[in-house]
Design a protein around this motif. Structure first.
Motif, PDB file in Angstrom:
ATOM      1  N   ASP A 130      41.967  57.050  16.636  1.00 55.38           N
ATOM      2  CA  ASP A 130      42.042  58.629  16.503  1.00 55.38           C
ATOM      3  C   ASP A 130      43.254  59.649  17.028  1.00 55.38           C
ATOM      4  O   ASP A 130      43.598  60.395  16.644  1.00 55.38           O
ATOM      5  N   ASP A 131      43.569  59.072  18.243  1.00 52.72           N
ATOM      6  CA  ASP A 131      44.671  59.935  19.020  1.00 52.72           C
ATOM      7  C   ASP A 131      45.144  58.937  19.771  1.00 52.72           C
ATOM      8  O   ASP A 131      44.920  58.805  20.940  1.00 52.72           O
ATOM      9  N   PRO A 132      46.315  58.237  19.167  1.00 52.85           N
ATOM     10  CA  PRO A 132      47.022  57.079  20.276  1.00 52.85           C
ATOM     11  C   PRO A 132      47.777  57.694  21.342  1.00 52.85           C
ATOM     12  O   PRO A 132      48.323  57.125  22.327  1.00 52.85           O
ATOM     13  N   GLN A 133      48.017  58.885  21.338  1.00 49.65           N
ATOM     14  CA  GLN A 133      48.889  59.828  22.428  1.00 49.65           C
ATOM     15  C   GLN A 133      47.779  60.182  23.763  1.00 49.65           C
ATOM     16  O   GLN A 133      48.445  60.298  24.541  1.00 49.65           O
ATOM     17  N   ARG A 134      46.749  60.299  23.218  1.00 53.27           N
ATOM     18  CA  ARG A 134      45.549  60.495  24.413  1.00 53.27           C
ATOM     19  C   ARG A 134      45.590  59.527  25.353  1.00 53.27           C
ATOM     20  O   ARG A 134      45.514  58.056  25.141  1.00 53.27           O
ATOM     21  N   ALA A 135      45.578  59.855  26.702  1.00 54.84           N
ATOM     22  CA  ALA A 135      45.324  58.815  27.780  1.00 54.84           C
ATOM     23  C   ALA A 135      44.165  58.111  27.616  1.00 54.84           C
ATOM     24  O   ALA A 135      43.179  58.890  27.637  1.00 54.84           O
ATOM     25  N   SER A 136      44.075  56.828  27.864  1.00 58.70           N
ATOM     26  CA  SER A 136      42.884  56.089  27.593  1.00 58.70           C
ATOM     27  C   SER A 136      43.035  54.988  28.627  1.00 58.70           C
ATOM     28  O   SER A 136      43.463  53.786  28.091  1.00 58.70           O
ATOM     29  N   PRO A 137      42.460  55.072  29.796  1.00 56.48           N
ATOM     30  CA  PRO A 137      42.285  53.804  30.773  1.00 56.48           C
ATOM     31  C   PRO A 137      41.734  52.794  30.098  1.00 56.48           C
ATOM     32  O   PRO A 137      41.987  51.488  30.409  1.00 56.48           O
ATOM     33  N   ARG A 194      43.460  46.441  26.005  1.00 52.79           N
ATOM     34  CA  ARG A 194      44.496  46.118  24.990  1.00 52.79           C
ATOM     35  C   ARG A 194      44.941  44.795  25.509  1.00 52.79           C
ATOM     36  O   ARG A 194      45.320  43.858  24.583  1.00 52.79           O
ATOM     37  N   THR A 195      44.975  44.485  26.678  1.00 53.49           N
ATOM     38  CA  THR A 195      45.589  42.880  27.018  1.00 53.49           C
ATOM     39  C   THR A 195      44.634  41.895  26.900  1.00 53.49           C
ATOM     40  O   THR A 195      44.855  40.924  27.001  1.00 53.49           O
ATOM     41  N   LYS A 196      43.262  42.174  26.654  1.00 53.91           N
ATOM     42  CA  LYS A 196      42.271  41.255  26.376  1.00 53.91           C
ATOM     43  C   LYS A 196      42.081  41.038  24.897  1.00 53.91           C
ATOM     44  O   LYS A 196      41.090  40.101  24.651  1.00 53.91           O
ATOM     45  N   LEU A 197      42.374  41.923  24.277  1.00 48.66           N
ATOM     46  CA  LEU A 197      42.294  41.752  22.691  1.00 48.66           C
ATOM     47  C   LEU A 197      42.597  40.511  22.103  1.00 48.66           C
ATOM     48  O   LEU A 197      43.764  40.154  22.434  1.00 48.66           O
ATOM     49  N   VAL A 198      41.871  39.687  21.290  1.00 49.90           N
ATOM     50  CA  VAL A 198      42.471  38.712  20.496  1.00 49.90           C
ATOM     51  C   VAL A 198      43.362  38.928  19.352  1.00 49.90           C
ATOM     52  O   VAL A 198      42.823  40.026  18.745  1.00 49.90           O
ATOM     53  N   GLY A 199      44.440  38.614  19.128  1.00 56.79           N
ATOM     54  CA  GLY A 199      45.358  39.035  18.147  1.00 56.79           C
ATOM     55  C   GLY A 199      46.166  39.898  18.542  1.00 56.79           C
ATOM     56  O   GLY A 199      46.269  40.590  19.654  1.00 56.79           O
ATOM     57  N   ASP A 200      47.055  40.522  17.994  1.00 55.46           N
ATOM     58  CA  ASP A 200      48.111  41.513  17.881  1.00 55.46           C
ATOM     59  C   ASP A 200      47.904  42.771  17.515  1.00 55.46           C
ATOM     60  O   ASP A 200      47.465  43.095  16.152  1.00 55.46           O
ATOM     61  N   VAL A 201      47.411  43.649  18.595  1.00 59.25           N
ATOM     62  CA  VAL A 201      47.068  45.096  18.058  1.00 59.25           C
ATOM     63  C   VAL A 201      48.199  45.886  17.217  1.00 59.25           C
ATOM     64  O   VAL A 201      47.837  47.150  16.843  1.00 59.25           O
ATOM     65  N   ARG A 202      49.354  45.242  17.400  1.00 62.60           N
ATOM     66  CA  ARG A 202      50.561  46.293  17.200  1.00 62.60           C
ATOM     67  C   ARG A 202      50.310  46.548  15.717  1.00 62.60           C
ATOM     68  O   ARG A 202      51.036  47.527  15.009  1.00 62.60           O
ATOM     69  N   TRP A 203      49.627  45.755  14.885  1.00 58.76           N
ATOM     70  CA  TRP A 203      49.589  45.931  13.590  1.00 58.76           C
ATOM     71  C   TRP A 203      48.737  47.216  12.877  1.00 58.76           C
ATOM     72  O   TRP A 203      48.890  47.403  11.729  1.00 58.76           O
ATOM     73  N   VAL A 204      48.161  47.541  13.635  1.00 55.80           N
ATOM     74  CA  VAL A 204      47.063  48.931  13.461  1.00 55.80           C
ATOM     75  C   VAL A 204      48.021  49.872  13.807  1.00 55.80           C
ATOM     76  O   VAL A 204      48.370  50.254  14.796  1.00 55.80           O
ATOM     77  N   GLY A 205      48.046  50.809  12.631  1.00 55.47           N
ATOM     78  CA  GLY A 205      48.556  52.092  12.623  1.00 55.47           C
ATOM     79  C   GLY A 205      47.562  53.054  13.220  1.00 55.47           C
ATOM     80  O   GLY A 205      46.574  52.649  13.382  1.00 55.47           O
ATOM     81  N   SER A 206      48.027  54.286  13.132  1.00 54.44           N
ATOM     82  CA  SER A 206      47.327  55.291  13.613  1.00 54.44           C
ATOM     83  C   SER A 206      46.094  55.768  12.641  1.00 54.44           C
ATOM     84  O   SER A 206      45.157  56.090  13.085  1.00 54.44           O
ATOM     85  N   ASN A 207      46.327  55.308  11.420  1.00 51.83           N
ATOM     86  CA  ASN A 207      45.174  55.548  10.584  1.00 51.83           C
ATOM     87  C   ASN A 207      44.343  54.373  10.517  1.00 51.83           C
ATOM     88  O   ASN A 207      43.247  54.306   9.615  1.00 51.83           O
ATOM     89  N   GLY A 208      44.391  53.251  11.061  1.00 49.79           N
ATOM     90  CA  GLY A 208      43.601  52.438  11.455  1.00 49.79           C
ATOM     91  C   GLY A 208      43.920  51.175  10.106  1.00 49.79           C
ATOM     92  O   GLY A 208      43.208  50.083  10.064  1.00 49.79           O
ATOM     93  N   ARG A 209      44.993  51.435   9.503  1.00 50.47           N
ATOM     94  CA  ARG A 209      45.315  50.478   8.366  1.00 50.47           C
ATOM     95  C   ARG A 209      46.440  49.602   8.777  1.00 50.47           C
ATOM     96  O   ARG A 209      47.211  49.896   9.641  1.00 50.47           O
ATOM     97  N   ARG A 210      46.491  48.444   8.372  1.00 51.10           N
ATOM     98  CA  ARG A 210      47.593  47.561   8.452  1.00 51.10           C
ATOM     99  C   ARG A 210      48.720  47.810   8.232  1.00 51.10           C
ATOM    100  O   ARG A 210      48.992  48.373   7.113  1.00 51.10           O
ATOM    101  N   ARG A 211      49.744  47.805   9.173  1.00 51.86           N
ATOM    102  CA  ARG A 211      51.365  48.151   8.996  1.00 51.86           C
ATOM    103  C   ARG A 211      51.834  47.016   8.058  1.00 51.86           C
ATOM    104  O   ARG A 211      51.513  45.810   8.395  1.00 51.86           O
ATOM    105  N   LYS A 212      52.934  47.388   7.330  1.00 52.19           N
ATOM    106  CA  LYS A 212      53.482  46.209   6.551  1.00 52.19           C
ATOM    107  C   LYS A 212      55.020  45.975   7.127  1.00 52.19           C
ATOM    108  O   LYS A 212      55.487  46.702   7.990  1.00 52.19           O
TER     109      LYS A 212
END
Length: 93
Positions: free
Chosen positions: A62-69, A75-93
């Protein structure tokens, strides 16, 4: 999922699940999966933790700029690469 949700909420959850499947790398393989609801309370700890994690991801998207402990810790525990998720939740190409 908690069983204490109404039919409209269950439909919205199922629709959201189905709309996300095509965006997932393994979406075709996961397509036969169905949402299951835990009968009654209290919810088991793994399900409660899944809810907390889902909330953290949703807030980050919803707001990637907001601080979120919570997001930073997860993030370090998630399986897979979270970098593919854009701010709108859709896969980046």
């Amino acid at each position: 999922m908690s069983a204490e949700v109404d039919a409209q909420t269950r439909k919205a959850q199922a629709d959201a699940f189905m709309s996300v499947l095509p965006l997932m790398e393994e979406g075709d393989r996961l397509a036969p999966m169905q949402l299951r609801y835990w009968p009654g309370e209290p919810l088991p700890l793994p399900l409660e933790l899944a809810h907390v994690m889902a909330e953290g991801v949703a807030r980050h998207l919803d707001d990637p700029q907001r601080a979120s402990p919570l997001w930073d810790a997860m993030r370090t525990k998630l399986v897979g690469d979270v970098r593919w998720v854009g701010s709108n939740g859709r896969r980046r190409k």
